[in-house]
Design a protein around this motif. Structure first.
Motif, PDB file in Angstrom:
ATOM      1  N   ILE A   1      41.757  39.946  50.411  1.00 27.71           N
ATOM      2  CA  ILE A   1      42.752  40.339  51.407  1.00 27.71           C
ATOM      3  C   ILE A   1      42.351  41.704  51.971  1.00 27.71           C
ATOM      4  O   ILE A   1      42.359  42.697  51.242  1.00 27.71           O
ATOM      5  N   PRO A   2      41.974  41.760  53.239  1.00 27.24           N
ATOM      6  CA  PRO A   2      41.542  43.043  53.799  1.00 27.24           C
ATOM      7  C   PRO A   2      42.677  44.073  53.805  1.00 27.24           C
ATOM      8  O   PRO A   2      43.858  43.713  53.820  1.00 27.24           O
ATOM      9  N   ALA A   3      42.296  45.339  53.775  1.00 24.15           N
ATOM     10  CA  ALA A   3      43.275  46.425  53.851  1.00 24.15           C
ATOM     11  C   ALA A   3      44.204  46.215  55.048  1.00 24.15           C
ATOM     12  O   ALA A   3      43.781  45.741  56.104  1.00 24.15           O
ATOM     13  N   PHE A   4      45.465  46.535  54.854  1.00 23.36           N
ATOM     14  CA  PHE A   4      46.503  46.486  55.895  1.00 23.36           C
ATOM     15  C   PHE A   4      46.838  45.073  56.381  1.00 23.36           C
ATOM     16  O   PHE A   4      47.596  44.904  57.340  1.00 23.36           O
ATOM     17  N   LYS A   5      46.285  44.074  55.721  1.00 25.90           N
ATOM     18  CA  LYS A   5      46.662  42.691  56.058  1.00 25.90           C
ATOM     19  C   LYS A   5      47.994  42.394  55.357  1.00 25.90           C
ATOM     20  O   LYS A   5      48.094  42.450  54.131  1.00 25.90           O
TER      21      LYS A   5
ATOM     22  N   PHE B   1      50.362  28.965  39.127  1.00 23.71           N
ATOM     23  CA  PHE B   1      50.342  28.464  40.498  1.00 23.71           C
ATOM     24  C   PHE B   1      51.134  29.431  41.371  1.00 23.71           C
ATOM     25  O   PHE B   1      52.172  29.951  40.951  1.00 23.71           O
ATOM     26  N   ALA B   2      50.650  29.644  42.577  1.00 22.43           N
ATOM     27  CA  ALA B   2      51.340  30.576  43.476  1.00 22.43           C
ATOM     28  C   ALA B   2      51.112  30.183  44.925  1.00 22.43           C
ATOM     29  O   ALA B   2      50.149  29.482  45.260  1.00 22.43           O
ATOM     30  N   ILE B   3      52.011  30.618  45.761  1.00 16.09           N
ATOM     31  CA  ILE B   3      51.818  30.507  47.214  1.00 16.09           C
ATOM     32  C   ILE B   3      51.867  31.911  47.796  1.00 16.09           C
ATOM     33  O   ILE B   3      52.834  32.649  47.586  1.00 16.09           O
ATOM     34  N   LEU B   4      50.797  32.282  48.467  1.00 18.36           N
ATOM     35  CA  LEU B   4      50.756  33.555  49.182  1.00 18.36           C
ATOM     36  C   LEU B   4      51.054  33.305  50.644  1.00 18.36           C
ATOM     37  O   LEU B   4      50.559  32.338  51.232  1.00 18.36           O
ATOM     38  N   GLU B   5      51.838  34.193  51.221  1.00 18.30           N
ATOM     39  CA  GLU B   5      52.197  34.050  52.630  1.00 18.30           C
ATOM     40  C   GLU B   5      51.590  35.189  53.441  1.00 18.30           C
ATOM     41  O   GLU B   5      51.635  36.354  53.027  1.00 18.30           O
ATOM     42  N   PHE B   6      51.015  34.813  54.564  1.00 18.78           N
ATOM     43  CA  PHE B   6      50.540  35.780  55.552  1.00 18.78           C
ATOM     44  C   PHE B   6      51.364  35.559  56.824  1.00 18.78           C
ATOM     45  O   PHE B   6      52.151  34.624  56.911  1.00 18.78           O
TER      46      PHE B   6
ATOM     47  N   PHE C   1      40.956  42.099  46.159  1.00 16.63           N
ATOM     48  CA  PHE C   1      40.359  40.846  45.679  1.00 16.63           C
ATOM     49  C   PHE C   1      41.326  40.282  44.649  1.00 16.63           C
ATOM     50  O   PHE C   1      41.703  40.968  43.703  1.00 16.63           O
ATOM     51  N   VAL C   2      41.750  39.043  44.832  1.00 11.92           N
ATOM     52  CA  VAL C   2      42.734  38.441  43.932  1.00 11.92           C
ATOM     53  C   VAL C   2      42.172  37.163  43.330  1.00 11.92           C
ATOM     54  O   VAL C   2      41.687  36.288  44.059  1.00 11.92           O
TER      55      VAL C   2
ATOM     56  N   MET D   1      42.533  32.503  56.131  1.00 13.86           N
ATOM     57  CA  MET D   1      42.156  33.177  54.881  1.00 13.86           C
ATOM     58  C   MET D   1      41.342  32.202  54.038  1.00 13.86           C
ATOM     59  O   MET D   1      41.806  31.109  53.728  1.00 13.86           O
ATOM     60  N   LYS D   2      40.154  32.584  53.696  1.00 13.31           N
ATOM     61  CA  LYS D   2      39.280  31.674  52.946  1.00 13.31           C
ATOM     62  C   LYS D   2      39.568  31.750  51.445  1.00 13.31           C
ATOM     63  O   LYS D   2      39.584  32.830  50.864  1.00 13.31           O
ATOM     64  N   ILE D   3      39.774  30.579  50.865  1.00 10.36           N
ATOM     65  CA  ILE D   3      40.017  30.481  49.423  1.00 10.36           C
ATOM     66  C   ILE D   3      38.811  29.813  48.781  1.00 10.36           C
ATOM     67  O   ILE D   3      38.329  28.788  49.270  1.00 10.36           O
ATOM     68  N   PHE D   4      38.361  30.373  47.682  1.00  9.45           N
ATOM     69  CA  PHE D   4      37.289  29.762  46.901  1.00  9.45           C
ATOM     70  C   PHE D   4      37.793  29.571  45.478  1.00  9.45           C
ATOM     71  O   PHE D   4      38.815  30.140  45.103  1.00  9.45           O
ATOM     72  N   ASN D   5      37.079  28.753  44.705  1.00  2.10           N
ATOM     73  CA  ASN D   5      37.439  28.619  43.293  1.00  2.10           C
ATOM     74  C   ASN D   5      36.260  29.026  42.429  1.00  2.10           C
ATOM     75  O   ASN D   5      35.136  28.558  42.630  1.00  2.10           O
ATOM     76  N   ILE D   6      36.540  29.873  41.487  1.00  2.00           N
ATOM     77  CA  ILE D   6      35.465  30.475  40.695  1.00  2.00           C
ATOM     78  C   ILE D   6      34.827  29.475  39.722  1.00  2.00           C
ATOM     79  O   ILE D   6      33.714  29.675  39.251  1.00  2.00           O
ATOM     80  N   PHE D   7      35.542  28.375  39.459  1.00  4.11           N
ATOM     81  CA  PHE D   7      35.008  27.360  38.544  1.00  4.11           C
ATOM     82  C   PHE D   7      34.307  26.220  39.286  1.00  4.11           C
ATOM     83  O   PHE D   7      33.844  25.268  38.677  1.00  4.11           O
ATOM     84  N   GLU D   8      34.249  26.308  40.592  1.00  5.06           N
ATOM     85  CA  GLU D   8      33.602  25.271  41.401  1.00  5.06           C
ATOM     86  C   GLU D   8      32.101  25.455  41.434  1.00  5.06           C
ATOM     87  O   GLU D   8      31.607  26.596  41.377  1.00  5.06           O
ATOM     88  N   ASN D   9      31.403  24.347  41.610  1.00  6.83           N
ATOM     89  CA  ASN D   9      29.956  24.387  41.814  1.00  6.83           C
ATOM     90  C   ASN D   9      29.224  25.130  40.693  1.00  6.83           C
ATOM     91  O   ASN D   9      28.337  25.935  40.941  1.00  6.83           O
TER      92      ASN D   9
END
Lengths: 105, 105
Positions: free
Chosen positions: A80-84, A60-65, A53-54, B1-9
């Motif tokens: 991010i699930p294990a092994f992803k 600011f960042a860009i994560l790549e899958f 969990f991130v 990959m689903k992104i959420f924001n903790i400060f939203e809503n």
């Protein structure tokens, strides 16, 4: 009861990312990460056996899958699930990027 | 990959605290909590079997233990061991207080 602040003692180190274990046992590891423009080495992928969990706290960042990229701003979080396979493609050059990561089984 | 924001809503609900499970399995539960001036009922203590890592993301709170009180501001975090009695004595009346709590065994 010891209180710490996650935004304290943020060092700007352009050479390397900083990793701090906040909590660690057999089931869970909570880590603070400070990036200053670093990214994962070219061709390198994280692919760990723990789920992750991130939460991006600052910066600011860009994560790549393998199949997509996601931009992360303050407050954004994902699981991010294990092994992803994933890698850090970019972090802000202007300010420290502070991450909270929870690795769990 | 689903992104959420903790400060939203973030809803301002003066009647009751809001709890959101972000992650939940047998080992770990990651919860977002939004308080708007609420505190634990008088004489009530949390005393759960999980350890609890708490990070205050926004706002202000006072946590009470049997032998001390601690004030929490933005970025403050602490680890509450399993079965350690604690209660929320106060949360900010001026703004929402947003917590990230990681319950783990």
């Amino acid at each position: 009861m010891k209180i710490f602040n996650i935004f304290e003692n943020i060092k700007i180190d352009k050479q390397k990312e900083q990793f701090f274990d906040l909590i660690k046992n057999d089931n869970v590891r909570i880590e603070k990460i400070v990036s200053n423009g670093q990214s994962s080495p070219k061709g390198f992928w994280y692919e760990q056996k723990e789920n992750e969990f991130v939460l991006l706290l600052e910066g600011f960042a860009i994560l790549e899958f393998e199949d997509e990229e996601v931009e992360l701003e303050k407050g954004d979080f994902l699981n991010i699930p294990a092994f992803k396979k994933h890698r850090v493609k970019h972090t802000s050059q202007q300010e420290p990027t502070i991450w909270l990561a929870v690795f769990y089984m």
